[in-house]
Design a protein around this motif. Structure first.
Motif, mmCIF file in Angstrom:
data_model
loop_
_atom_site.group_PDB
_atom_site.id
_atom_site.type_symbol
_atom_site.label_atom_id
_atom_site.label_comp_id
_atom_site.label_asym_id
_atom_site.label_seq_id
_atom_site.Cartn_x
_atom_site.Cartn_y
_atom_site.Cartn_z
ATOM 1 N N LYS A 154 -69.011 2.147 -6.994
ATOM 2 C CA LYS A 154 -67.774 2.866 -7.329
ATOM 3 C C LYS A 154 -68.073 3.995 -8.327
ATOM 4 O O LYS A 154 -67.482 5.056 -8.253
ATOM 5 N N SER B 210 -60.410 -8.152 -1.374
ATOM 6 C CA SER B 210 -60.230 -8.666 -0.014
ATOM 7 C C SER B 210 -61.360 -9.641 0.279
ATOM 8 O O SER B 210 -62.333 -9.714 -0.466
ATOM 9 N N THR B 211 -61.252 -10.367 1.382
ATOM 10 C CA THR B 211 -62.262 -11.387 1.690
ATOM 11 C C THR B 211 -63.694 -10.829 1.661
ATOM 12 O O THR B 211 -64.552 -11.397 0.984
ATOM 13 N N PRO B 212 -63.995 -9.718 2.360
ATOM 14 C CA PRO B 212 -65.384 -9.246 2.321
ATOM 15 C C PRO B 212 -65.852 -8.810 0.931
ATOM 16 O O PRO B 212 -67.035 -8.933 0.620
ATOM 17 N N LEU B 213 -64.935 -8.340 0.104
ATOM 18 C CA LEU B 213 -65.331 -7.980 -1.266
ATOM 19 C C LEU B 213 -65.477 -9.226 -2.136
ATOM 20 O O LEU B 213 -66.398 -9.319 -2.949
ATOM 21 N N ASN C 195 -66.522 -11.935 -1.154
ATOM 22 C CA ASN C 195 -67.810 -12.521 -0.764
ATOM 23 C C ASN C 195 -68.981 -11.856 -1.479
ATOM 24 O O ASN C 195 -70.107 -12.321 -1.390
ATOM 25 N N PHE D 3 -53.339 -5.342 -1.460
ATOM 26 C CA PHE D 3 -54.652 -4.730 -1.463
ATOM 27 C C PHE D 3 -54.885 -3.793 -2.644
ATOM 28 O O PHE D 3 -56.011 -3.492 -2.988
ATOM 29 N N GLY E 220 -65.091 0.458 0.853
ATOM 30 C CA GLY E 220 -64.840 -0.993 0.835
ATOM 31 C C GLY E 220 -63.398 -1.369 1.070
ATOM 32 O O GLY E 220 -62.968 -2.456 0.673
ATOM 33 N N GLU E 221 -62.642 -0.495 1.689
ATOM 34 C CA GLU E 221 -61.220 -0.791 1.853
ATOM 35 C C GLU E 221 -60.793 -1.020 3.298
ATOM 36 O O GLU E 221 -59.747 -1.610 3.541
ATOM 37 N N ALA F 126 -68.664 -12.427 5.808
ATOM 38 C CA ALA F 126 -68.312 -11.025 6.045
ATOM 39 C C ALA F 126 -68.411 -10.226 4.746
ATOM 40 O O ALA F 126 -67.927 -10.673 3.701
ATOM 41 N N VAL F 127 -69.069 -9.080 4.815
ATOM 42 C CA VAL F 127 -69.118 -8.165 3.668
ATOM 43 C C VAL F 127 -68.918 -6.737 4.172
ATOM 44 O O VAL F 127 -69.154 -6.449 5.344
ATOM 45 N N ASN F 128 -68.478 -5.851 3.268
ATOM 46 C CA ASN F 128 -68.398 -4.429 3.607
ATOM 47 C C ASN F 128 -69.791 -3.843 3.414
ATOM 48 O O ASN F 128 -70.255 -3.750 2.274
ATOM 49 N N VAL G 20 -55.745 -14.267 5.766
ATOM 50 C CA VAL G 20 -56.628 -14.134 4.605
ATOM 51 C C VAL G 20 -58.020 -13.675 5.048
ATOM 52 O O VAL G 20 -58.609 -12.766 4.461
ATOM 53 N N ALA G 21 -58.524 -14.285 6.118
ATOM 54 C CA ALA G 21 -59.888 -13.935 6.579
ATOM 55 C C ALA G 21 -59.979 -12.476 7.031
ATOM 56 O O ALA G 21 -61.022 -11.853 6.910
ATOM 57 N N ASP H 42 -58.057 -10.022 5.809
ATOM 58 C CA ASP H 42 -57.343 -9.145 4.867
ATOM 59 C C ASP H 42 -58.134 -7.905 4.449
ATOM 60 O O ASP H 42 -57.571 -6.984 3.865
ATOM 61 N N GLY H 43 -59.418 -7.884 4.755
ATOM 62 C CA GLY H 43 -60.205 -6.697 4.417
ATOM 63 C C GLY H 43 -60.451 -5.786 5.602
ATOM 64 O O GLY H 43 -61.261 -4.869 5.509
#
Lengths: 274, 159
Positions: free
Chosen positions: A37, A97-100, A102, A180, B41-42, B54-56, B125-126, B128-129
């Motif tokens: 960022k 969010s979920t991937p972040l 993680n 979000f 990352g959004e 899962a990751v961005n 939730v899963a 949400d990204g």
């Protein structure tokens, strides 16, 4: 953008990591989300903490120790499995969010304290402690970490320590228009007591002028009382926080909204102290 | 410089810079199934699985994941042998322009690996990204539910 000749380090001991970050322009890398960022060209080297034994969560002697390399997702899974850390889990489940989740590590979030972070608020009300390694190895409260400016020194947070709180009702609320979005502020309270009488209250808000505020007047008002409708209505008068206006909201609007959120938070805690 | 990465079950030598994100490294080395959307990352278009989570990939620096197993959407199924998650997206109409689909499919795959019978809320939730500008999400969530039913039926059949 990060420097193209960025140097990467993969230490295997805490001591080596601390030595490495003493160099000019060398910083720690956990999940990397915050570094990307800011992407400052002044960053010359990254010390990857993934090679250090910092990814753990365990419970001993009434305390939960969270390794600073644990991701938000690791903490949420642990909280779900053990029914511990519920207040922290509520804040983290609403963050990003979920991937972040993680990817974001608790150590990285604590060290950087971005203005939008919802992480500090529950840790402050729970009087959590941090174990840090640096010029001096020590365990200090999260509050001292912020107030004494230790956050600005070169160090490595190795773990977060949260005491069990059997007679505590806690709640945390973040203000954002959509799930979000980064929160404008996060308010949290932990009420200690039995049979619906509050013996000790802890109330903090983050996202305010000066980053965080310890709401001592509201705490003092709540102590010794039961959470009745009248007490909750009155408590709002003792809760105040100063904000800075930005492109989204005026300071006055935030102050008013924070007050509403504090009252809502108490309403949700009603009957929680058994 | 060149470094080894574990991608879709095999070790690949990839060309990269020390400041590259995983998204840049993958796309620069022809893993173009990983899409570049917001780069912040959004949006979730660049989603990959890192050790099945899962990751961005735009929020991951490549040099931090050399030892990790990376899965792109081509790692869960191919054009001729698609995974049930992928066929379910087609059958339920969860694909429109297709730009978000690799990320959506991977987020759904990751969820179903861990929780084969998710509730609608757990699916929300899963995912949400992962943003979609076309479908309105209803058909995507239907697709995940359909995939869960199909996987459960397949497991039952093999038992």
């Amino acid at each position: 953008m990060l420097h193209q000749n960025l140097e990467w380090y993969y230490p295997h001991t805490i001591e080596d990591a601390v030595k490495l970050i003493s160099q000019q322009g060398v910083i720690l890398h956990g999940g990397g989300t915050r570094i990307l960022k800011t992407s400052s060209k002044s960053i010359k080297g990254l010390v990857h903490v993934g090679s250090l034994p910092l990814n753990f969560i365990h419970h001993t002697d009434g305390k939960t120790s969270i390794g600073s390399g644990s991701t938000y997702d690791d903490i949420l899974r642990y909280a779900h499995k053990t029914n511990r850390l519920s207040l922290l889990a509520k804040a983290l489940s609403e963050a990003a969010s979920t991937p972040l989740r993680n990817r974001i590590t608790i150590g990285g979030s604590l060290k950087d304290f971005p203005i939008w972070s919802s992480l500090y608020t529950p840790l402050l009300v729970l009087n959590a402690h941090l174990e840090i390694a640096g010029k001096k190895d020590e365990i200090i409260s999260v509050r001292d970490y912020l107030e004494k400016g230790i956050i600005k020194s070169k160090h490595l947070i190795t773990r977060v320590i949260v005491d069990d709180a059997p007679h505590v009702a806690g709640n945390v609320k973040r203000f954002s228009l959509i799930r979000f979005e980064y929160p404008v502020f996060t308010v949290a309270a932990a009420l200690h007591g039995k049979k619906n009488v509050i013996s000790e209250a802890s109330v903090y808000i983050t996202g305010v002028k000066g980053r965080f505020k310890h709401c001592k007047r509201a705490e003092k008002f709540l102590e010794g009382k039961s959470l009745t409708d009248e007490v909750i209505a009155e408590a709002g008068k003792y809760f105040s926080a100063k904000f800075v206006s930005d492109y989204r909201y005026s300071a006055e609007y935030k102050e008013h909204t924070a007050n509403v959120f504090f009252t809502d938070l108490l309403i949700e805690l009603k009957g929680g102290l058994q | 410089m060149k470094k080894n990465f574990h991608i879709n079950g095999s070790v690949k030598e990839l060309e990269l810079s020390p400041n590259d994100t995983l998204l840049q490294t993958l796309r620069n080395n022809n893993f173009t199934e990983v899409k570049c959307g917001c780069n912040e990352g959004e949006c979730g278009a660049c989603t990959v699985l890192l050790e099945n989570k899962a990751v961005n990939s735009c929020q991951v620096l490549s040099m931090s994941v050399q030892e990790k197993e990376i899965t792109t959407v081509k790692g869960i199924g191919t054009l001729y042998q698609p995974h049930l998650v992928q066929t379910s997206f087609v059958e339920a109409g969860g694909d429109q322009c297709g730009f978000c689909s690799p990320g959506m499919a991977l987020a759904a795959y990751s969820l179903l690996q861990e929780n084969p019978n998710p509730s609608r809320d757990e699916i929300l939730v899963a995912l949400d990204g992962n943003l979609c500008r076309c479908t309105g999400y209803v058909k995507i969530i239907d697709a995940v539910e359909l995939a869960a039913r199909k996987i459960a039926a397949e497991i039952k059949e093999t038992e």
